[in-house]
Design a protein around this motif. Structure first.
Motif, short mmCIF file in Angstrom:
data_model
loop_
_atom_site.label_atom_id
_atom_site.label_comp_id
_atom_site.label_asym_id
_atom_site.label_seq_id
_atom_site.Cartn_x
_atom_site.Cartn_y
_atom_site.Cartn_z
N LYS A 38 0.74 -0.76 -0.13
CA LYS A 38 -0.53 -0.11 0.12
C LYS A 38 0.70 1.06 -0.08
O LYS A 38 0.22 2.18 -0.86
N ALA A 39 2.22 1.42 0.24
CA ALA A 39 3.28 2.03 0.70
C ALA A 39 3.71 2.59 -1.23
O ALA A 39 3.01 4.35 -0.73
N GLU A 40 3.84 2.13 -1.97
CA GLU A 40 4.05 1.64 -3.06
C GLU A 40 2.31 2.33 -3.88
O GLU A 40 2.64 3.99 -4.41
N ARG A 41 1.77 2.69 -3.81
CA ARG A 41 0.27 3.34 -3.81
C ARG A 41 0.17 4.01 -3.29
O ARG A 41 -0.02 5.53 -4.32
N LEU A 42 0.55 4.52 -2.27
CA LEU A 42 0.28 5.88 -2.06
C LEU A 42 1.21 6.62 -3.00
O LEU A 42 1.52 7.85 -2.44
N LEU A 43 2.99 6.06 -2.59
CA LEU A 43 3.96 7.02 -3.36
C LEU A 43 3.46 7.45 -4.92
O LEU A 43 3.73 8.67 -5.21
N ALA A 44 2.35 6.20 -5.27
CA ALA A 44 2.26 7.05 -6.73
C ALA A 44 0.81 7.88 -6.79
O ALA A 44 0.79 8.69 -7.94
N LEU A 45 -0.14 8.14 -6.23
CA LEU A 45 -0.70 9.38 -5.47
C LEU A 45 -0.34 10.38 -4.82
O LEU A 45 -0.59 11.04 -5.54
N GLY A 46 1.05 9.90 -4.57
CA GLY A 46 1.78 12.07 -4.63
C GLY A 46 1.65 11.95 -2.89
O GLY A 46 2.15 13.15 -2.84
N VAL A 47 1.98 10.54 -2.36
CA VAL A 47 2.11 10.86 -0.45
C VAL A 47 3.19 10.60 -0.53
O VAL A 47 3.88 9.38 -1.19
N GLU A 48 3.75 11.00 0.10
CA GLU A 48 5.24 10.33 0.86
C GLU A 48 5.35 8.99 2.09
O GLU A 48 4.32 10.00 3.21
N PRO A 49 4.96 8.33 1.79
CA PRO A 49 4.81 6.70 2.51
C PRO A 49 5.43 6.99 3.81
O PRO A 49 6.67 6.98 3.21
N PHE A 50 4.50 6.53 5.10
CA PHE A 50 5.34 5.58 5.99
C PHE A 50 5.03 4.64 6.21
O PHE A 50 3.46 4.38 6.25
N VAL A 51 5.24 3.37 6.72
CA VAL A 51 5.10 2.34 6.74
C VAL A 51 5.08 2.30 8.58
O VAL A 51 6.43 1.95 8.77
#
Length: 242
Positions: A38-51
């Motif tokens: 899901k972090a990869e999906r967030l990154l693709a949406l323009g979000v800096e992800p934190f697991v």
């Protein structure tokens, strides 16, 4: 002027509908998830992800401290897809733990990071029995038993943690969700709200609304919704473009 937003539960039903609204409004978004996929999906949406797991208080505080957000948006839940009845019993316990222990960890991290405002997800069907429609000043049903008692206790713990903290705390008491990612496309329950409109309330609450609770639902007989309309400028008919 945009804010730095720490969105806890970014990959959830409301989180996914909130992200495009936040980005369109010019905000910088950092989002949490427990899943690397899901972090990869967030990154693709323009979000800096934190697991990060909200129950890992040290890692959560370190992550928030590293980005120093202006505002935290709490959309964390732990519910089965489509609210599968066969899995709801154990899910209610997990969800109550997130609302209690998870919220306390999130609030502690926000305080340590100097966050000035927290917007948190609550529910609009936790009120004690009494005359309807329920206003935000009506008591919640703290004496409930069984699964409802577990759920309402979690809600009360969440709201106390957010509203008693040394920042501006806003609690959004959402009605029963429907729309993309919720498992149903038809309005359910006594006080339904479309997931896009629920996310829109969180966007508005970044800059509007005094500390306190707001019922967020379509016009109904169970809960009063005038406060969100008048103070947040909220619209129940808000939808993201197709």
């Amino acid at each position: 002027m945009g804010h730095r937003i720490f969105l806890a539960g970014a990959a959830g039903a409301i989180g996914q509908r909130l992200i495009p609204q936040l980005l369109a409004a010019g905000h910088e978004v950092m989002g949490t998830t427990r899943s690397a996929d899901k972090a990869e999906r967030l990154l693709a949406l323009g979000v800096e992800p934190f697991v990060v797991d909200v129950f890992d208080a040290e890692t959560l505080s370190r992550a928030m401290g590293a980005v120093r957000p202006d505002i935290v948006v709490h959309q964390l839940t732990d519910l089965p897809s489509g609210l599968d009845p066969s899995r709801m019993g154990e899910a209610i316990v997990r969800n109550a733990r997130i609302r209690d222990e998870g919220t306390r960890n999130l609030v502690a991290a926000a305080v340590a990071s100097g966050v000035r405002r927290v917007v948190a997800q609550s529910i609009a069907w936790a009120y004690a029995p009494g005359p309807e429609p329920h206003a935000e000043s009506d008591p919640l049903e703290g004496g409930a038993s069984g699964n409802r008692g577990i759920s309402v206790a979690g809600v009360i713990a969440l709201e106390k943690a957010v509203l008693n903290a040394p920042f501006a705390g806003v609690v959004l008491r959402y009605g029963q969700l429907y729309g993309p990612g919720t498992g149903t496309e038809k309005p359910p329950g006594a006080s339904p709200v479309h997931v896009d409109a629920a996310a829109y309330a969180a966007l508005l609450a970044l800059d509007k609304g005094a500390t306190g609770a707001f019922n967020v639902a379509e016009p109904n007989q169970a809960v009063a919704t005038q406060k969100a309309v008048e103070q947040l400028g909220w619209r129940a008919d808000f939808r993201l473009p197709a």
